[in-house]
Motif scaffolding. Structure first.
Motif, PDB file in Angstrom:
ATOM      1  N   UNK A 100      44.044   8.328 -68.553  1.00  0.00           N
ATOM      2  CA  UNK A 100      45.061   7.757 -69.444  1.00  0.00           C
ATOM      3  C   UNK A 100      45.229   6.250 -69.294  1.00  0.00           C
ATOM      4  N   UNK A 101      44.795   5.691 -68.183  1.00  0.00           N
ATOM      5  CA  UNK A 101      45.016   4.265 -67.923  1.00  0.00           C
ATOM      6  C   UNK A 101      43.841   3.394 -68.340  1.00  0.00           C
ATOM      7  N   UNK A 102      42.719   4.021 -68.701  1.00  0.00           N
ATOM      8  CA  UNK A 102      41.535   3.267 -69.117  1.00  0.00           C
ATOM      9  C   UNK A 102      41.767   2.630 -70.490  1.00  0.00           C
ATOM     10  N   UNK A 103      41.583   1.318 -70.590  1.00  0.00           N
ATOM     11  CA  UNK A 103      41.877   0.610 -71.845  1.00  0.00           C
ATOM     12  C   UNK A 103      40.744   0.699 -72.859  1.00  0.00           C
ATOM     13  N   UNK A 104      39.508   0.919 -72.431  1.00  0.00           N
ATOM     14  CA  UNK A 104      38.366   0.961 -73.337  1.00  0.00           C
ATOM     15  C   UNK A 104      38.151   2.396 -73.841  1.00  0.00           C
ATOM     16  N   UNK A 105      38.193   2.543 -75.146  1.00  0.00           N
ATOM     17  CA  UNK A 105      38.124   3.886 -75.722  1.00  0.00           C
ATOM     18  C   UNK A 105      36.810   4.597 -75.415  1.00  0.00           C
ATOM     19  N   UNK A 106      35.703   3.877 -75.459  1.00  0.00           N
ATOM     20  CA  UNK A 106      34.418   4.517 -75.182  1.00  0.00           C
ATOM     21  C   UNK A 106      34.395   5.102 -73.776  1.00  0.00           C
TER      22      UNK A 106
ATOM     23  N   UNK B 133      34.111   9.053 -72.389  1.00  0.00           N
ATOM     24  CA  UNK B 133      33.202   9.523 -71.342  1.00  0.00           C
ATOM     25  C   UNK B 133      33.970  10.259 -70.244  1.00  0.00           C
ATOM     26  N   UNK B 134      35.115   9.721 -69.855  1.00  0.00           N
ATOM     27  CA  UNK B 134      35.919  10.357 -68.807  1.00  0.00           C
ATOM     28  C   UNK B 134      36.405  11.728 -69.261  1.00  0.00           C
TER      29      UNK B 134
ATOM     30  N   UNK C 198      49.352   4.804 -81.823  1.00  0.00           N
ATOM     31  CA  UNK C 198      47.885   4.806 -81.806  1.00  0.00           C
ATOM     32  C   UNK C 198      47.345   3.463 -82.286  1.00  0.00           C
ATOM     33  N   UNK C 199      47.959   2.905 -83.307  1.00  0.00           N
ATOM     34  CA  UNK C 199      47.520   1.594 -83.788  1.00  0.00           C
ATOM     35  C   UNK C 199      47.764   0.493 -82.762  1.00  0.00           C
ATOM     36  N   UNK C 200      48.775   0.679 -81.920  1.00  0.00           N
ATOM     37  CA  UNK C 200      49.043  -0.322 -80.876  1.00  0.00           C
ATOM     38  C   UNK C 200      47.892  -0.410 -79.892  1.00  0.00           C
ATOM     39  N   UNK C 201      47.206   0.703 -79.630  1.00  0.00           N
ATOM     40  CA  UNK C 201      46.102   0.683 -78.672  1.00  0.00           C
ATOM     41  C   UNK C 201      44.758   0.493 -79.348  1.00  0.00           C
TER      42      UNK C 201
ATOM     43  N   UNK D   8      46.005   9.646 -77.212  1.00  0.00           N
ATOM     44  CA  UNK D   8      47.444   9.853 -77.075  1.00  0.00           C
ATOM     45  C   UNK D   8      47.890   9.614 -75.644  1.00  0.00           C
ATOM     46  N   UNK D   9      47.127  10.120 -74.676  1.00  0.00           N
ATOM     47  CA  UNK D   9      47.487   9.910 -73.277  1.00  0.00           C
ATOM     48  C   UNK D   9      47.575   8.422 -72.952  1.00  0.00           C
ATOM     49  N   UNK D  10      46.624   7.651 -73.468  1.00  0.00           N
ATOM     50  CA  UNK D  10      46.645   6.208 -73.211  1.00  0.00           C
ATOM     51  C   UNK D  10      47.831   5.554 -73.916  1.00  0.00           C
ATOM     52  N   UNK D  11      48.092   5.965 -75.155  1.00  0.00           N
ATOM     53  CA  UNK D  11      49.216   5.388 -75.887  1.00  0.00           C
ATOM     54  C   UNK D  11      50.544   5.691 -75.205  1.00  0.00           C
ATOM     55  N   UNK D  12      50.658   6.889 -74.607  1.00  0.00           N
ATOM     56  CA  UNK D  12      51.893   7.252 -73.920  1.00  0.00           C
ATOM     57  C   UNK D  12      52.136   6.411 -72.676  1.00  0.00           C
ATOM     58  N   UNK D  13      51.091   5.756 -72.170  1.00  0.00           N
ATOM     59  CA  UNK D  13      51.277   4.828 -71.062  1.00  0.00           C
ATOM     60  C   UNK D  13      51.964   3.536 -71.516  1.00  0.00           C
ATOM     61  N   UNK D  14      51.948   3.286 -72.841  1.00  0.00           N
ATOM     62  CA  UNK D  14      52.521   2.051 -73.411  1.00  0.00           C
ATOM     63  C   UNK D  14      52.042   0.821 -72.639  1.00  0.00           C
ATOM     64  N   UNK D  15      50.715   0.589 -72.606  1.00  0.00           N
ATOM     65  CA  UNK D  15      50.193  -0.512 -71.792  1.00  0.00           C
ATOM     66  C   UNK D  15      50.721  -1.876 -72.211  1.00  0.00           C
ATOM     67  N   UNK D  16      51.101  -2.033 -73.471  1.00  0.00           N
ATOM     68  CA  UNK D  16      51.636  -3.316 -73.915  1.00  0.00           C
ATOM     69  C   UNK D  16      53.000  -3.623 -73.316  1.00  0.00           C
ATOM     70  N   UNK D  17      53.608  -2.617 -72.665  1.00  0.00           N
ATOM     71  CA  UNK D  17      54.920  -2.813 -72.035  1.00  0.00           C
ATOM     72  C   UNK D  17      54.808  -3.042 -70.527  1.00  0.00           C
ATOM     73  N   UNK D  18      53.599  -3.024 -69.978  1.00  0.00           N
ATOM     74  CA  UNK D  18      53.428  -3.153 -68.529  1.00  0.00           C
ATOM     75  C   UNK D  18      54.155  -4.362 -67.931  1.00  0.00           C
TER      76      UNK D  18
END
Length: 506
Positions: A123-129, A133-134, A206-209, A226-236
């Motif tokens: 969920x924390x990986x920023x690169x979608x590709x 793979x994960x 989803x568009x945010x990520x 979705x898992x990555x978006x739920x981390x809200x990385x832009x709010x870190x």
């Protein structure tokens, strides 16, 4: 017939302390194995069908004597024994799973990761590709090695047979009092009432990520998106670890509580290889030795998890030590989950965020909407899981269940899941039902706190004292009874969803 119950009551505290210690050491990364089989062998009466039969007989007698306390103690003891029959049957598969996961090696690009490392990074990986793979590596690993996971799920079916029940859901309904049929209906209604608001905000996050991502069915978003978006990385930047822990400490202090509950809670926040990515609580002795295990990291999701587990820990640490052992150690899991959710839902309060994290007004408002969306996604996920897990516990872990799992999650979350998770993403003992009831109870508790102590109840020591009074009752209450006591109305899962939708629509 009373002899096995006497033995259970005499030795139960020691058994639960040893069991909690094993889970603590394994989850904290201190032991790669989970040797529960030998523990069950040392306490055979706790997982014996004969003990369950004795509890049935004693409960029937207590009900004829109009002794509510004796009835409650026996109900809890009976549920515990049924659970331990299942856990003992599933002990060797559980050990096999723990060993398998500890020794796992998943090739991802030019790296080799353990299953736990891959799940933590996913969920924390920023690169979608790389997320793709994960997810593929984890899902394929779980699918190809589904045997031990399936064996653990088979233990539920065998338990129902051993204890003379028609099927596993009937057994759990008998011992917990949870009406699963009505709860399934409530879950379906919750999904219907929350769908539009969820889909609207899902498209936004989803568009945010990734500006190209769209929800299913028109788009190709996957569960990992979705898992990555739920981390809200832009709010870190607003939720740094060095800020969030002191904020929670300051809040608890102003609320007349302390993070360590005067030494009863031990916080393990050391970074350690093999440590579980999600925080958890191990209740070694109640109320005197409660261990809260967390990873030292920042982010909204990490703060939510920390608050949630702090709620569990504070509950356990404030149970009255004068209660009978069953009421200190056991209880309706929906109740303690409600207390944990009550702490986690502080992220829905802009005033709390501004006071303790010093967030600007606009950022606090955005955080509240994101926290509501995170909670709604989790609620919808579990609404779908309930029907699936009931089916799994009736039909067994055949490959056909993978499609059933994926279909339910796809319809609830509007993203594409990997079917390989169908035996991994499962709560034992139909625990999903406890989560749903807990979120309904939390809605009632929050409404009562707000009515009695105003919207900023979280800064009023009188509110904390009222809550400590509930904590002290341990396993005395069940979720339905407590909801009726504090609100005069029964639990209603759809109302928990509607509350979150109302926040999203502000």
């Amino acid at each position: 017939m009373d002899r096995p119950l006497h033995s259970v009551r005499t030795r139960l505290d020691d058994f639960l302390a040893e069991l909690a210690t094993l889970h603590y050491r394994h989850g904290a990364g201190l032991s790669p194995t989970l040797p529960v089989s030998s523990l069950y062998a040392s306490f055979p009466e706790l997982s014996s069908p004969d003990t369950f039969a004795a509890a049935n007989e004693a409960l029937a007698k207590a009900r004829t004597k109009d002794d509510p306390l004796a009835v409650r103690r026996l109900q809890l003891l009976r549920e515990l024994v049924a659970t331990q029959v299942e856990e003992a049957l599933g002990a060797r598969p559980a050990e096999a799973v723990a060993t398998l996961e500890a020794q796992s090696q998943l090739p991802v690009d030019d790296r080799t990761l353990s299953l736990a490392e891959a799940l933590d990074e996913l969920p924390r990986e920023s690169h979608r590709d790389r997320r793709t793979l994960l997810e593929r590596a984890v899902g394929n690993f779980l699918w190809e090695r589904r045997g031990p996971y399936g064996d653990r799920r088979e233990a539920a079916l065998i338990t129902a047979e051993r204890l003379g029940a028609k099927d596993y859901p009937s057994l759990r309904e008998d011992i917990t009092g949870i009406a699963y049929g009505k709860l399934v209906e409530a879950a379906a209604e919750t999904l219907r009432r929350t769908e539009d608001a969820y889909r609207d905000v899902l498209g936004y996050v989803l568009k945010k990520v990734d500006p190209q991502l769209r929800p299913f069915p028109a788009g190709e978003a996957r569960r990992h998106d979705l898992q990555h978006a739920l981390q809200a990385p832009w709010m870190f930047p607003f939720f740094r670890r060095e800020d969030t822990f002191p904020a929670v400490t300051r809040w608890l202090g102003e609320w007349d509580l302390t993070p360590n509950a005067n030494g009863r809670i031990r916080i393990d926040d050391e970074a350690r290889p093999g440590k579980a990515p999600r925080p958890f609580v191990a209740s070694v002795r109640v109320p005197d030795e409660v261990r809260l295990v967390i990873q030292p990291r920042g982010g909204m999701d990490a703060l939510a998890g920390f608050l949630h587990e702090m709620g569990h820990a504070q509950h356990r640490a404030h149970v009255s030590e004068t209660l009978p052992m069953e009421l200190r150690r056991l209880g309706d899991a929906s109740v303690t989950e409600a207390y944990a959710a009550l702490f986690e839902r502080l992220l829905l309060s802009p005033s709390w965020l501004k006071r303790y994290l010093d967030l600007p007004t606009v950022t606090a408002r955005d955080t509240v909407r994101l926290a509501a969306f995170q909670a709604l996604a989790v609620l919808r996920r579990h609404c779908a899981k309930l029907s699936y897990e009931l089916s799994l516990s009736r039909r067994g872990p055949s490959a056909e269940r993978a499609d059933e799992y994926a279909d339910g999650q796809r319809q609830a979350l509007f993203v594409e899941p990997h079917p390989g998770f169908f035996l991994h993403d499962v709560d034992p003992q139909l625990y999903t039902a406890h989560y749903l009831r807990a979120w309904a109870l939390e809605t009632r508790l929050t409404a009562r706190l707000t009515e009695r102590f105003n919207e900023d109840y979280w800064r009023n020591p009188a509110a904390a004292a009222w809550l400590r009074g509930l904590f002290a009752r341990g396993g005395t209450d069940d979720a339905e009874g407590l909801a009726t006591e504090v609100s005069g109305t029964p639990l209603a899962v759809p109302e928990a969803g509607e509350r979150l939708v109302a926040i999203l629509n502000r």
